[in-house]
Design a protein around this motif. Structure first.
Motif, PDB file in Angstrom:
ATOM      1  N   CYS A 111       0.856  -1.195   0.000  1.00  0.00           N
ATOM      2  CA  CYS A 111       0.000   0.000   0.000  1.00  0.00           C
ATOM      3  C   CYS A 111       0.890   1.242   0.000  1.00  0.00           C
ATOM      4  CB  CYS A 111      -0.912  -0.004   1.220  1.00  0.00           C
ATOM      5  SG  CYS A 111      -1.774   1.568   1.481  1.00  0.00           S
ATOM      6  N   CYS A 134       0.059   3.208   3.786  1.00  0.00           N
ATOM      7  CA  CYS A 134       0.470   2.669   5.090  1.00  0.00           C
ATOM      8  C   CYS A 134       1.666   1.729   4.987  1.00  0.00           C
ATOM      9  CB  CYS A 134      -0.708   1.956   5.768  1.00  0.00           C
ATOM     10  SG  CYS A 134      -1.181   0.415   4.972  1.00  0.00           S
ATOM     11  N   CYS A 153      -4.706   0.302   0.138  1.00  0.00           N
ATOM     12  CA  CYS A 153      -5.732  -0.453   0.868  1.00  0.00           C
ATOM     13  C   CYS A 153      -7.114   0.082   0.503  1.00  0.00           C
ATOM     14  CB  CYS A 153      -5.557  -0.281   2.383  1.00  0.00           C
ATOM     15  SG  CYS A 153      -4.015  -0.913   3.031  1.00  0.00           S
ATOM     16  N   CYS A 194      -6.342   5.278   3.875  1.00  0.00           N
ATOM     17  CA  CYS A 194      -5.181   5.121   2.989  1.00  0.00           C
ATOM     18  C   CYS A 194      -5.383   5.866   1.664  1.00  0.00           C
ATOM     19  CB  CYS A 194      -4.874   3.647   2.756  1.00  0.00           C
ATOM     20  SG  CYS A 194      -4.165   2.858   4.219  1.00  0.00           S
TER      21      CYS A 194
HETATM   22 ZN    ZN Z   1      -2.878   1.012   3.479  1.00  0.00          ZN
END
Ligand code: ZN
Length: 191
Positions: free
Chosen positions: A6, A9, A45, A50
């Motif tokens: 991702c 994150c 994500c 996110c």
């Molecule tokens: Zn994420």
């Protein structure tokens, strides 16, 4: 199974747990919903947090390695929501054509409704219809969700106002449920 990181994150997840964004040849920034476009993708994500972070902090651009106009994070979220909703509507339309989805017009046909696996009830359904539909869902053990409005169904599924749709087939019900659940998950994530 393929995995990616991702962009917001940094967690590594299976691709099916992530959303893939691409920069189209037209320069447009878009969600590659089925993850099949032969374009470099940036994965995030399926969560509001996110998606917003990637847009706000220009992390999409960093991950692409080139400059893409992603627009404001609210616009990115709206785009994602639209794509997911369009997919649900297309599944409902195709299912209707194939006899795997019936509308609330069939409520009285026990032979049909008793086979239903999942129901999408319009969020603005009247109290009378709502209690009828919820009663049937309870009686025949049909999982359900509230999704959009009668007018949305009118515009996107069929040219008549409908209170609900019932999905009769297992795999189609699973696809629709997953899509609706993911949409919920994206919307409910903390901002
Ligand atoms: Zn994420």
């Amino acid at each position: 199974m393929k995995e990616n990181r991702c962009a917001a994150c940094g967690l590594i997840k299976l691709n099916r747990e992530l959303m893939k964004f691409v920069s189209l040849p037209t320069g447009e920034f878009a969600l590659d919903f089925k993850q099949t476009m032969p374009l470099k993708g940036v994965y995030v994500c399926a969560e509001k947090k996110c998606i917003k972070e990637a847009a706000d902090k220009r992390l999409f651009n960093k991950a692409f390695g080139f400059d893409v106009d992603t627009g404001a994070s609210d616009a990115v979220l709206k785009h994602v929501e639209d794509v997911y909703e369009r997919y649900v509507y297309s599944l409902l339309r195709n299912g209707r054509g194939g006899g795997k989805v019936v509308s609330s017009a069939m409520l009285k046909d026990v032979n049909v409704i008793s086979r239903a696996k999942y129901s999408l009830i319009s969020g603005d359904v009247g109290d009378d219809n709502k209690s009828k539909i919820l009663h049937l869902c309870g009686k025949y053990n049909i999982e359900y969700c509230f999704f959009k409005t009668k007018n949305d169904y009118y515009k996107n599924v069929e040219g008549k106002y409908r209170a609900a749709y019932f999905v009769l087939e297992n795999s189609l019900a699973g696809k629709i449920k997953n899509t609706v659940d993911t949409l919920r998950q994206i919307n409910n994530g903390s901002a």
